[in-house]
Design an enzyme around this catalytic site. Structure first.
Site, PDB file in Angstrom:
ATOM      1  N   LYS A  65       7.636  -0.213 -47.401  1.00 50.49           N
ATOM      2  CA  LYS A  65       8.056   1.022 -46.696  1.00 50.49           C
ATOM      3  C   LYS A  65       7.144   1.466 -45.652  1.00 50.49           C
ATOM      4  CE  LYS A  65       4.692   3.828 -48.491  1.00 50.49           C
ATOM      5  NZ  LYS A  65       3.795   4.579 -47.649  1.00 50.49           N
TER       6      LYS A  65
ATOM      7  N   GLN B 292      -2.332  -5.874 -49.051  1.00 51.20           N
ATOM      8  CA  GLN B 292      -2.650  -4.912 -49.855  1.00 51.20           C
ATOM      9  C   GLN B 292      -3.535  -3.848 -49.080  1.00 51.20           C
ATOM     10  OE1 GLN B 292      -4.787  -6.744 -52.875  1.00 51.20           O
ATOM     11  NE2 GLN B 292      -2.745  -7.454 -54.053  1.00 51.20           N
TER      12      GLN B 292
ATOM     13  N   GLY C  29       3.031   0.393 -49.494  1.00 51.64           N
ATOM     14  CA  GLY C  29       3.525   0.723 -50.963  1.00 51.64           C
ATOM     15  C   GLY C  29       3.570  -0.445 -51.559  1.00 51.64           C
TER      16      GLY C  29
ATOM     17  N   GLY D 147       1.999  -2.271 -53.984  1.00 48.62           N
ATOM     18  CA  GLY D 147       1.965  -2.233 -55.423  1.00 48.62           C
ATOM     19  C   GLY D 147       2.836  -1.270 -56.341  1.00 48.62           C
ATOM     20  N   SER D 148       3.004  -0.092 -55.484  1.00 45.82           N
ATOM     21  CA  SER D 148       4.241   0.949 -56.024  1.00 45.82           C
ATOM     22  C   SER D 148       5.604   0.126 -56.041  1.00 45.82           C
ATOM     23  CB  SER D 148       4.165   2.010 -55.285  1.00 45.82           C
ATOM     24  OG  SER D 148       3.026   2.701 -55.054  1.00 45.82           O
TER      25      SER D 148
ATOM     26  N   ASP E 264       4.129   6.911 -55.047  1.00 42.74           N
ATOM     27  CA  ASP E 264       5.417   6.092 -54.388  1.00 42.74           C
ATOM     28  C   ASP E 264       6.285   5.461 -54.971  1.00 42.74           C
ATOM     29  OD1 ASP E 264       4.151   7.263 -51.964  1.00 42.74           O
ATOM     30  OD2 ASP E 264       2.852   5.262 -51.372  1.00 42.74           O
TER      31      ASP E 264
END
Length: 286
Positions: A13, A102, A107, A109-110, A143
Site C-alpha cells: 500500500k 521490510q 505495509g 507485514g500487515s 494497518d
C-alpha cells in the site's frame, strides 16, 4: 503429498498523504490518510497438511515463527473459530514468498497478516465477515484492517475508519533508501507536526496535503533527503507511511522506467500501478 489449494497476493500500500490531527486520550494519535494499493505483492500459498497440523514456511525472514504476523494471524483466527465452537479445522501449511522490502512503509507485514486471515477464513468455511476479520487484524497491527477492507480509502481514527474513494491510478516508482527508521524517534521529534487542519474525503485532493513524517525522516536521515531531491527532478515525490520508501508519481510506465534507470543500483526499487481494488480482493472475486 501436500497440495497447493489456494494462492493469494499480499499487496503493498501507499499513503498518498498522512496527517496527524491530534492526540487521543488513549495515547494514540488521530490520523487522516489515503490508502491506495499497488499491483506489487508478496505471495501466500496455502497447502493441505497431514494430521490437521499447522505450519509456516518463510524462506527469507529471520523472525522467529511466534513473532511472524502470518503465524500470529493463524493463531488468532483459530482462537476466534474455537470460541464460536468450530474446533475441527483442517490443517494447513502456509508458504510466505517475500517480494516487498521490510521497514519500508509499504505495509508488508500487515498485508501478509491480512491475506492469511482472509485466506484461512475462506478455507475454513467463511464463518467470519470482513468486519469480524478486521477486528482480529486490528489487534495484530494498525494497518491490517485496510488490507482486509480491500478498497482505496480515506482513513481516519488510528487509520481504521474508512471512506471508500477512487483516486487516480498512476504509475509509481518506489525506492527504498538503505536506512532503518525508528518510529519512536519520529513521534518524539520536535519537528513532527501533530495538529494538522482536518481535511475530508471529498476535498483532500484540493488541499495542501503532505506526509508529516517526511521532513522528520529527511532531518534524521540525509540519505532520504538526498534521494528525495534527486527524485523530485523527475516527478512529484513523497514518503509513504513512516518510511523509509519514497514514491514518485508518473502518468506512464515508460516515464517511471526512465526515472528508475537513474536510481543507484544498490537501492531496492520497483515500478507499480495504483489499484483502487486490492489485488487480494480482485483474486478472490475472479
Amino acid at each position: 503429498m501436500a497440495v497447493n489449494i489456494l494462492t493469494l497476493p499480499a499487496p503493498a500500500k501507499l499513503n498518498l498523504f498522512l496527517h496527524i490531527i491530534g492526540r487521543r486520550s488513549d495515547g494514540y494519535h488521530n490520523l487522516q490518510t489515503v490508502f491506495q494499493f499497488l499491483d506489487y505483492a508478496d505471495t501466500l500459498k496455502f497447502y493441505t497438511a497431514a494430521d490437521d497440523k499447522f505450519d509456516l514456511i518463510d524462506h527469507d525472514s529471520h523472525i522467529p515463527r511466534d513473532e511472524n504476523l502470518v503465524w500470529k494471524a493463524l493463531t488468532a483466527l483459530r482462537k476466534t473459530y474455537e470460541e464460536k465452537g468450530i474446533t475441527q479445522l483442517p490443517g494447513c501449511s502456509i508458504e510466505l514468498i517475500k517480494r516487498l522490502p521490510q521497514g519500508a512503509g509499504l505495509g508488508g507485514g500487515s498485508s501478509n497478516a491480512a491475506t492469511a486471515l482472509v485466506g484461512l477464513n475462506q478455507l475454513w468455511g467463511s464463518h467470519l465477515n470482513s468486519t469480524e476479520l478486521q477486528a482480529i487484524g486490528r489487534k495484530l497491527g494498525a494497518d491490517v484492517p485496510v488490507f482486509i477492507h480491500g478498497h482505496a480509502c480515506f482513513a481516519e481514527g488510528i487509520g481504521d475508519v474508512f471512506t471508500n474513494i477512487t483516486p487516480p491510478t498512476p504509475w509509481y516508482l518506489v525506492v527504498k533508501p538503505n536506512v532503518s527508521i525508528s518510529t519512536a524517534a519520529l513521534f518524539s521529534h520536535p519537528k513532527l507536526e501533530r495538529n494538522c487542519s482536518p481535511v475530508t474525503a471529498d476535498n483532500w485532493q484540493q488541499q495542501k496535503v503532505a506526509n508529516v513524517f517526511e521532513p522528520v525522516v529527511c532531518d534524521l536521515h540525509t540519505e532520504v533527503a538526498m534521494l528525495r531531491r534527486a527524485l523530485l527532478e523527475y516527478a512529484p515525490t513523497r514518503l509513504t507511511g513512516s518510511g523509509a520508501c519514497l514514491f514518485s508519481t508518473f502518468e506512464t510506465r515508460q516515464a517511471a522506467k526512465e526515472a528508475q534507470q537513474q536510481v543507484p543500483k544498490e537501492l531496492c526499487s520497483f515500478i507499480a500501478q495504483g489499484q483502487n481494488r486490492s489485488p487480494l480482493i480482485q483474486t478472490l472475486t475472479q
